[in-house]
Design an enzyme around this catalytic site. Sequence first.
Site, PDB file in Angstrom:
ATOM      1  N   PRO A 137      41.532 -68.476 -31.525  1.00  0.00           N
ATOM      2  CA  PRO A 137      40.912 -69.524 -30.716  1.00  0.00           C
ATOM      3  C   PRO A 137      39.555 -70.006 -31.237  1.00  0.00           C
ATOM      4  O   PRO A 137      38.768 -69.215 -31.748  1.00  0.00           O
ATOM      5  CB  PRO A 137      40.755 -68.865 -29.337  1.00  0.00           C
ATOM      6  N   ASN A 138      39.368 -71.292 -31.089  1.00  0.00           N
ATOM      7  CA  ASN A 138      38.113 -71.992 -31.403  1.00  0.00           C
ATOM      8  C   ASN A 138      37.858 -72.171 -32.897  1.00  0.00           C
ATOM      9  O   ASN A 138      36.895 -72.838 -33.283  1.00  0.00           O
ATOM     10  CB  ASN A 138      36.894 -71.299 -30.747  1.00  0.00           C
ATOM     11  N   ARG A 180      31.097 -75.928 -35.000  1.00  0.00           N
ATOM     12  CA  ARG A 180      30.848 -74.856 -34.047  1.00  0.00           C
ATOM     13  C   ARG A 180      29.814 -73.866 -34.590  1.00  0.00           C
ATOM     14  O   ARG A 180      30.035 -73.260 -35.651  1.00  0.00           O
ATOM     15  CB  ARG A 180      32.185 -74.128 -33.862  1.00  0.00           C
ATOM     16  N   TYR A 204      28.797 -69.662 -38.474  1.00  0.00           N
ATOM     17  CA  TYR A 204      30.127 -69.812 -39.068  1.00  0.00           C
ATOM     18  C   TYR A 204      30.170 -70.753 -40.271  1.00  0.00           C
ATOM     19  O   TYR A 204      31.223 -70.891 -40.894  1.00  0.00           O
ATOM     20  CB  TYR A 204      31.124 -70.288 -37.991  1.00  0.00           C
ATOM     21  N   ASN A 228      42.395 -63.998 -38.801  1.00  0.00           N
ATOM     22  CA  ASN A 228      41.139 -64.004 -38.050  1.00  0.00           C
ATOM     23  C   ASN A 228      41.505 -64.166 -36.577  1.00  0.00           C
ATOM     24  O   ASN A 228      41.770 -65.285 -36.119  1.00  0.00           O
ATOM     25  CB  ASN A 228      40.218 -65.141 -38.507  1.00  0.00           C
ATOM     26  N   ALA A 273      38.035 -64.416 -30.971  1.00  0.00           N
ATOM     27  CA  ALA A 273      37.624 -63.602 -29.807  1.00  0.00           C
ATOM     28  C   ALA A 273      38.692 -62.587 -29.406  1.00  0.00           C
ATOM     29  O   ALA A 273      38.364 -61.546 -28.796  1.00  0.00           O
ATOM     30  CB  ALA A 273      37.291 -64.518 -28.639  1.00  0.00           C
ATOM     31  N   GLU A 299      42.238 -58.287 -41.994  1.00  0.00           N
ATOM     32  CA  GLU A 299      41.428 -58.857 -40.900  1.00  0.00           C
ATOM     33  C   GLU A 299      40.216 -59.559 -41.504  1.00  0.00           C
ATOM     34  O   GLU A 299      39.535 -58.991 -42.356  1.00  0.00           O
ATOM     35  CB  GLU A 299      40.983 -57.724 -39.961  1.00  0.00           C
ATOM     36  N   HIS A 356      36.691 -62.075 -40.790  1.00  0.00           N
ATOM     37  CA  HIS A 356      35.715 -62.735 -39.908  1.00  0.00           C
ATOM     38  C   HIS A 356      34.700 -63.472 -40.762  1.00  0.00           C
ATOM     39  O   HIS A 356      34.267 -62.955 -41.802  1.00  0.00           O
ATOM     40  CB  HIS A 356      34.993 -61.713 -39.026  1.00  0.00           C
ATOM     41  N   ARG A 367      26.303 -58.330 -34.533  1.00  0.00           N
ATOM     42  CA  ARG A 367      26.166 -59.258 -33.409  1.00  0.00           C
ATOM     43  C   ARG A 367      26.140 -58.488 -32.080  1.00  0.00           C
ATOM     44  O   ARG A 367      25.759 -57.326 -32.051  1.00  0.00           O
ATOM     45  CB  ARG A 367      27.300 -60.286 -33.488  1.00  0.00           C
TER      46      ARG A 367
HETATM   47  C1  DQA Z   1      34.890 -64.402 -35.463  1.00  0.00           C
HETATM   48  C2  DQA Z   1      34.023 -63.393 -34.712  1.00  0.00           C
HETATM   49  C3  DQA Z   1      34.460 -63.280 -33.258  1.00  0.00           C
HETATM   50  O1  DQA Z   1      33.640 -62.348 -32.573  1.00  0.00           O
HETATM   51  C4  DQA Z   1      34.345 -64.624 -32.569  1.00  0.00           C
HETATM   52  O2  DQA Z   1      34.840 -64.533 -31.243  1.00  0.00           O
HETATM   53  C5  DQA Z   1      35.005 -65.710 -33.317  1.00  0.00           C
HETATM   54  C6  DQA Z   1      34.920 -65.751 -34.770  1.00  0.00           C
HETATM   55  C7  DQA Z   1      34.384 -64.646 -36.903  1.00  0.00           C
HETATM   56  O3  DQA Z   1      35.164 -65.170 -37.700  1.00  0.00           O
HETATM   57  O4  DQA Z   1      33.235 -64.338 -37.223  1.00  0.00           O
HETATM   58  O5  DQA Z   1      35.562 -66.638 -32.720  1.00  0.00           O
HETATM   59  O6  DQA Z   1      36.210 -63.876 -35.559  1.00  0.00           O
END
Ligand code: DQA
Length: 147
Positions: free
Chosen positions: A10-11, A18, A23, A75, A78, A99, A101, A108
């Site tokens: 998501p997002n 964003r 990011y 990825n 959240a 995985e 990020h 964080r």
């Molecule tokens: C994320 C880190 C997560 O905590 C966050 O909710 C994201 C992006 C990252 O790529 O740094 O949406 O996965």
Amino acid sequence: MAKLLVLNGPNLNLLGNRETDLYGSSTLNEIIASMEKQAHDMQHELQHIQDNAEVGLIDAIHQAKHNNVQIIIFNPAAFTHTSIALRDALLAVAIPFIEVHLSNIDQRESFRKNSFFSDIAMGVISGFGPQSYQLAMQAAIAHLFQQ
Ligand code: DQA
């Protein structure tokens, strides 16, 4: 030639706009285009799915088994910190995954330190911005080469 799946939670469709301090300014399309080049240079086939909903991501993981995907770059965004259902889906299909990020989740908020995926992933790449995806692709290609 192998099939790889890049799966984004998501997002991440909002990348480029964003929280760019966290990011980066690359869009998801730009990141995927660069990964496609890496994959195609090695004659691999890359599929990409981004979904804002848990169910879509679970279905994509199930479908990956059906499609004989050999490795997933994931990825979970959240859902990293919340989703036992996605963890179970990956365990069920038993496809190796990396995985990824963009941000360093250990630097964080404390609620981001827990990942439901790290202990079952091949490895974790976190904190290199958009480059995290390219590093994951390099690791995936190296893994496929060793098969
Ligand atoms: C994320 C880190 C997560 O905590 C966050 O909710 C994201 C992006 C990252 O790529 O740094 O949406 O996965």
